[in-house]
Design a protein around this motif. Structure first.
Motif, PDB file in Angstrom:
ATOM      1  N   VAL A 284      15.318  34.800 -51.915  1.00 35.97           N
ATOM      2  CA  VAL A 284      15.205  34.370 -50.513  1.00 35.97           C
ATOM      3  C   VAL A 284      13.893  33.645 -50.226  1.00 35.97           C
ATOM      4  N   HIS A 285      12.849  33.893 -51.004  1.00 34.83           N
ATOM      5  CA  HIS A 285      11.588  33.179 -50.754  1.00 34.83           C
ATOM      6  C   HIS A 285      11.426  32.031 -51.750  1.00 34.83           C
ATOM      7  N   ASN A 286      12.537  31.456 -52.143  1.00 37.08           N
ATOM      8  CA  ASN A 286      12.522  30.386 -53.131  1.00 37.08           C
ATOM      9  C   ASN A 286      12.575  29.030 -52.422  1.00 37.08           C
TER      10      ASN A 286
ATOM     11  N   HIS B 277      15.591  40.067 -55.118  1.00 36.83           N
ATOM     12  CA  HIS B 277      15.971  39.605 -53.774  1.00 36.83           C
ATOM     13  C   HIS B 277      14.906  38.672 -53.215  1.00 36.83           C
ATOM     14  N   ASN B 278      13.650  39.083 -53.308  1.00 34.68           N
ATOM     15  CA  ASN B 278      12.543  38.229 -52.844  1.00 34.68           C
ATOM     16  C   ASN B 278      12.558  36.893 -53.563  1.00 34.68           C
ATOM     17  N   ALA B 279      12.758  36.951 -54.901  1.00 34.05           N
ATOM     18  CA  ALA B 279      12.707  35.728 -55.691  1.00 34.05           C
ATOM     19  C   ALA B 279      13.800  34.757 -55.247  1.00 34.05           C
TER      20      ALA B 279
ATOM     21  N   PHE C 153       4.479  45.536 -43.959  1.00 35.19           N
ATOM     22  CA  PHE C 153       4.776  44.651 -42.833  1.00 35.19           C
ATOM     23  C   PHE C 153       4.131  43.278 -42.951  1.00 35.19           C
ATOM     24  N   GLN C 154       3.698  42.929 -44.157  1.00 31.86           N
ATOM     25  CA  GLN C 154       3.133  41.602 -44.355  1.00 31.86           C
ATOM     26  C   GLN C 154       4.249  40.674 -44.790  1.00 31.86           C
ATOM     27  N   ARG C 155       4.446  39.608 -44.015  1.00 31.23           N
ATOM     28  CA  ARG C 155       5.461  38.634 -44.412  1.00 31.23           C
ATOM     29  C   ARG C 155       4.798  37.279 -44.511  1.00 31.23           C
ATOM     30  N   GLY C 156       4.696  36.749 -45.713  1.00 25.32           N
ATOM     31  CA  GLY C 156       4.116  35.433 -45.915  1.00 25.32           C
ATOM     32  C   GLY C 156       2.762  35.364 -45.250  1.00 25.32           C
ATOM     33  N   THR C 157       2.473  34.235 -44.612  1.00 27.64           N
ATOM     34  CA  THR C 157       1.153  34.081 -44.007  1.00 27.64           C
ATOM     35  C   THR C 157       1.109  34.604 -42.580  1.00 27.64           C
TER      36      THR C 157
ATOM     37  N   ALA D  31      14.729  37.544 -40.356  1.00 26.84           N
ATOM     38  CA  ALA D  31      13.593  37.752 -41.255  1.00 26.84           C
ATOM     39  C   ALA D  31      13.652  39.147 -41.864  1.00 26.84           C
ATOM     40  N   GLY D  32      13.050  39.279 -43.040  1.00 23.86           N
ATOM     41  CA  GLY D  32      12.954  40.609 -43.637  1.00 23.86           C
ATOM     42  C   GLY D  32      11.989  41.438 -42.813  1.00 23.86           C
ATOM     43  N   VAL D  33      11.885  42.724 -43.154  1.00 17.75           N
ATOM     44  CA  VAL D  33      10.967  43.556 -42.372  1.00 17.75           C
ATOM     45  C   VAL D  33       9.562  43.562 -42.972  1.00 17.75           C
ATOM     46  N   GLY D  34       9.430  43.009 -44.183  1.00 21.90           N
ATOM     47  CA  GLY D  34       8.085  42.955 -44.765  1.00 21.90           C
ATOM     48  C   GLY D  34       7.696  44.236 -45.473  1.00 21.90           C
ATOM     49  N   LEU D  35       8.699  45.011 -45.887  1.00 23.22           N
ATOM     50  CA  LEU D  35       8.385  46.255 -46.599  1.00 23.22           C
ATOM     51  C   LEU D  35       8.770  46.190 -48.070  1.00 23.22           C
ATOM     52  N   GLY D  36       9.505  45.125 -48.447  1.00 23.31           N
ATOM     53  CA  GLY D  36      10.027  45.029 -49.815  1.00 23.31           C
ATOM     54  C   GLY D  36       8.955  45.207 -50.877  1.00 23.31           C
ATOM     55  N   LEU D  37       7.879  44.413 -50.783  1.00 23.62           N
ATOM     56  CA  LEU D  37       6.843  44.477 -51.816  1.00 23.62           C
ATOM     57  C   LEU D  37       6.001  45.745 -51.691  1.00 23.62           C
ATOM     58  N   ALA D  38       5.856  46.245 -50.445  1.00 22.46           N
ATOM     59  CA  ALA D  38       5.121  47.512 -50.274  1.00 22.46           C
ATOM     60  C   ALA D  38       5.874  48.625 -50.995  1.00 22.46           C
TER      61      ALA D  38
ATOM     62  N   GLU E 224       9.911  35.870 -61.883  1.00 19.43           N
ATOM     63  CA  GLU E 224       9.146  34.672 -61.581  1.00 19.43           C
ATOM     64  C   GLU E 224      10.064  33.708 -60.856  1.00 19.43           C
ATOM     65  N   ASN E 225       9.550  33.021 -59.852  1.00 22.46           N
ATOM     66  CA  ASN E 225      10.429  32.084 -59.159  1.00 22.46           C
ATOM     67  C   ASN E 225       9.680  30.857 -58.678  1.00 22.46           C
ATOM     68  N   THR E 226      10.420  29.770 -58.505  1.00 25.47           N
ATOM     69  CA  THR E 226       9.858  28.567 -57.891  1.00 25.47           C
ATOM     70  C   THR E 226       9.741  28.820 -56.400  1.00 25.47           C
TER      71      THR E 226
ATOM     72  N   THR F  99      -2.333  39.807 -50.487  1.00 24.98           N
ATOM     73  CA  THR F  99      -2.020  40.584 -49.274  1.00 24.98           C
ATOM     74  C   THR F  99      -0.529  40.846 -49.123  1.00 24.98           C
ATOM     75  N   LEU F 100       0.308  40.206 -49.967  1.00 23.58           N
ATOM     76  CA  LEU F 100       1.754  40.297 -49.751  1.00 23.58           C
ATOM     77  C   LEU F 100       2.299  41.712 -49.914  1.00 23.58           C
ATOM     78  N   THR F 101       1.571  42.556 -50.697  1.00 25.19           N
ATOM     79  CA  THR F 101       2.104  43.897 -50.926  1.00 25.19           C
ATOM     80  C   THR F 101       1.776  44.851 -49.782  1.00 25.19           C
TER      81      THR F 101
HETATM   82  N1  LIG Z   1       9.164  36.032 -55.011  1.00 25.86           N
HETATM   83  C1  LIG Z   1       8.457  35.571 -53.962  1.00 25.86           C
HETATM   84  N2  LIG Z   1       8.138  34.251 -53.882  1.00 25.86           N
HETATM   85  C2  LIG Z   1       7.423  33.773 -52.839  1.00 25.86           C
HETATM   86  N3  LIG Z   1       7.007  34.513 -51.806  1.00 25.86           N
HETATM   87  C3  LIG Z   1       7.287  35.842 -51.833  1.00 25.86           C
HETATM   88  C4  LIG Z   1       8.028  36.421 -52.912  1.00 25.86           C
HETATM   89  N4  LIG Z   1       8.152  37.734 -52.685  1.00 25.86           N
HETATM   90  C5  LIG Z   1       7.529  37.955 -51.516  1.00 25.86           C
HETATM   91  N5  LIG Z   1       7.016  36.833 -50.999  1.00 25.86           N
HETATM   92  C6  LIG Z   1       6.266  36.734 -49.740  1.00 25.86           C
HETATM   93  O1  LIG Z   1       5.761  38.014 -49.455  1.00 25.86           O
HETATM   94  C7  LIG Z   1       6.208  38.447 -48.179  1.00 25.86           C
HETATM   95  C8  LIG Z   1       6.405  39.941 -48.220  1.00 25.86           C
HETATM   96  O2  LIG Z   1       7.518  40.265 -49.042  1.00 25.86           O
HETATM   97  P1  LIG Z   1       8.316  41.590 -48.760  1.00 25.86           P
HETATM   98  O3  LIG Z   1       9.390  41.712 -49.765  1.00 25.86           O
HETATM   99  O4  LIG Z   1       7.329  42.685 -48.668  1.00 25.86           O
HETATM  100  O5  LIG Z   1       8.894  41.352 -47.327  1.00 25.86           O
HETATM  101  P2  LIG Z   1      10.150  40.502 -46.894  1.00 25.86           P
HETATM  102  O6  LIG Z   1      10.859  39.994 -48.089  1.00 25.86           O
HETATM  103  O7  LIG Z   1       9.662  39.482 -45.918  1.00 25.86           O
HETATM  104  O8  LIG Z   1      11.001  41.551 -46.115  1.00 25.86           O
HETATM  105  P3  LIG Z   1      11.886  42.768 -46.747  1.00 25.86           P
HETATM  106  O9  LIG Z   1      11.177  44.002 -46.301  1.00 25.86           O
HETATM  107  O10 LIG Z   1      13.194  42.624 -46.145  1.00 25.86           O
HETATM  108  O11 LIG Z   1      11.845  42.602 -48.221  1.00 25.86           O
HETATM  109  C9  LIG Z   1       7.448  37.669 -47.913  1.00 25.86           C
HETATM  110  O12 LIG Z   1       7.644  37.508 -46.525  1.00 25.86           O
HETATM  111  C10 LIG Z   1       7.153  36.330 -48.596  1.00 25.86           C
HETATM  112  O13 LIG Z   1       6.409  35.498 -47.743  1.00 25.86           O
END
Ligand SMILES: Nc1ncnc2c1ncn2[C@@H]1O[C@H](COP(=O)(O)OP(=O)(O)OP(=O)(O)O)[C@@H](O)[C@H]1O
Ligand SMILES: [Mg+2]
Length: 362
Positions: free
Chosen positions: A263-265, A259-261, A306-310, A318-325, A288-290, A301-303
């Motif tokens: 939406v953050h593409n 999902h991240n790959a 509640f960290q979303r991008g910079t 916007a996502g909630v920033g918990l996906g990678l955590a 892996e994604n472009t 710091t992305l993991t």
């Molecule tokens: N595959 C990726 N390519 C580029 N940036 C990414 C990727 N995955 C995550 N990121 C960056 O890391 C941040 C944190 O990702 P995370 O999945 O934790 O939260 P989110 O996608 O913003 O929200 P959600 O909780 O809905 O997943 C994202 O906001 C994005 O900036």
């Protein structure tokens, strides 16, 4: 009885035993070469004309031996007390530090000086434990603060919507309901993500045989419509990658990554590579994604929760920033490692390495 007293008593006790043995040895060896009695040349000195050498010797020796033993006892007690005090001094420091930590101050460190010995090792291990505990508590506090903040936002938005609707009875209720529904859905998503996190944190799931490549296939299939909508193309490849774990949690992990790959593409013509590979002892899922260029510092710091991008974004979409955590927590709960590497051309490469199992075994 304190350890210091025990050490003192044992020290003095050993000294006494050694002293007694030494005196006894001297006495025994001495006696061997001393005749029991001797005839006197001048019999006037004694009525029977016999001199009792041994008993005279004993009379002279016994009080001196007793004096030596008394000295040894005093020496052992005083010396033992001082020595034990010096030996146990680091322990007092460690105890003080433990008390301070128990009272809630985790920033205190023992920092025991001196050479590396058992006490120094204990103190260093204790310092390391305090450091970890402090970091953990700080993270938990940040997490609790962020979680309450994030949960308050949808509630505040709902309240504002309801206030407006109440103040203006002619407003279109359909629109209010739609917006309330969206806000509500987001709050539910957030709560579910938080529940999932705590569930994975507790490691309270049953482990079964799962194949990561099948999970990856399933995740890609589910998210294909989203990818098409965003103009992202998939390239998948993979071996059979058997591992042991929770099917639901690992599917969640894979879905979050894919999902991240998507939406953050890149805004258009993005690509996502999903690959699974089996190594001798581990299996690896790589997504892996472009996308935009990231520095290694940003990537690290992305993991965080509640960290979303910079920066933290606050729009409804916007996502909630918990996906990678969640990905990180699930990986750790499965004794795996998570690696984030920014790609030189932009985008990121995320690898999850889990212990492998041979199907049919265990
Ligand atoms: N595959 C990726 N390519 C580029 N940036 C990414 C990727 N995955 C995550 N990121 C960056 O890391 C941040 C944190 O990702 P995370 O999945 O934790 O939260 P989110 O996608 O913003 O929200 P959600 O909780 O809905 O997943 C994202 O906001 C994005 O900036
Ligand atoms: Mg995400």
């Amino acid at each position: 009885m304190s350890v210091r007293l025990k050490l003192t008593l044992s020290y003095a006790g050993f000294l006494m035993i050694a002293g007694v043995l030494l005196l006894a040895a001297v006495w025994v060896f001495l006696l061997r070469y001393v005749p029991d009695r001797a005839m006197l040349i001048n019999p006037d000195d004694r009525p029977d004309g016999v001199f009792p050498i041994r008993s005279v010797l004993l009379d002279v020796f016994a009080p001196r031996a007793a004096a030596v033993l008394a000295f040894l006892l005093v020496f052992g007690l005083v010396g033992g007390w001082i020595l034990a005090g010096r030996m146990l001094a680091p322990l007092t420091r460690i105890t003080d530090a433990t008390r301070t930590a128990t009272n809630g101050s985790l920033s205190h460190r023992i920092r025991l000086p001196g050479r590396k010995d058992e006490f120094r090792e204990l103190a260093d291990a204790f310092d390391a434990m305090l450091a970890r505990l402090e970091a953990h508590v700080a993270e938990q506090q940040r997490f609790a603060a962020n979680a309450s903040h994030e949960l308050r936002t949808p509630l505040a938005v709902s309240k504002a919507l309801l206030d407006v609707a109440r103040a203006d009875p002619n407003q279109d209720t359909g629109e209010v309901i739609d917006r309330l529904h969206a806000v509500n859905t987001r709050a539910i998503d957030l709560t579910e993500a938080l529940l999932l996190l705590s569930h994975a944190d507790q490691r309270s799931f049953t482990r079964e045989h799962v194949d990561l490549s099948l999970l990856a296939e399933e995740a890609v299939e589910t998210l294909l419509p989203l990818a098409e909508k965003r103009g992202v193309t998939f390239e998948t490849s993979g071996d059979i990658t058997p591992t042991l774990g929770s099917h639901a949690l690992l599917l969640q992990l894979t879905t979050n990554l894919v999902h991240n790959a998507i939406v953050h593409n890149l805004p258009e013509q993005g690509t996502v590579w999903v690959d699974t590979s089996a190594r001798p002892d581990t299996v690896v899922l790589t997504v892996e994604n472009t996308g935009e260029k990231l520095t290694p510092q940003q990537a690290s710091t992305l993991t965080e929760r509640f960290q979303r991008g910079t920066e933290r974004v606050h729009t409804d979409h916007a996502g909630v920033g918990l996906g990678l955590a969640i990905v990180k927590t699930i990986t750790h709960a499965h004794d795996g490692t998570l690696t984030l590497t920014p790609r030189p051309d932009g985008g990121i490469r995320i690898a999850v390495e889990l212990p492998a199992t041979t199907p049919g075994l265990s």
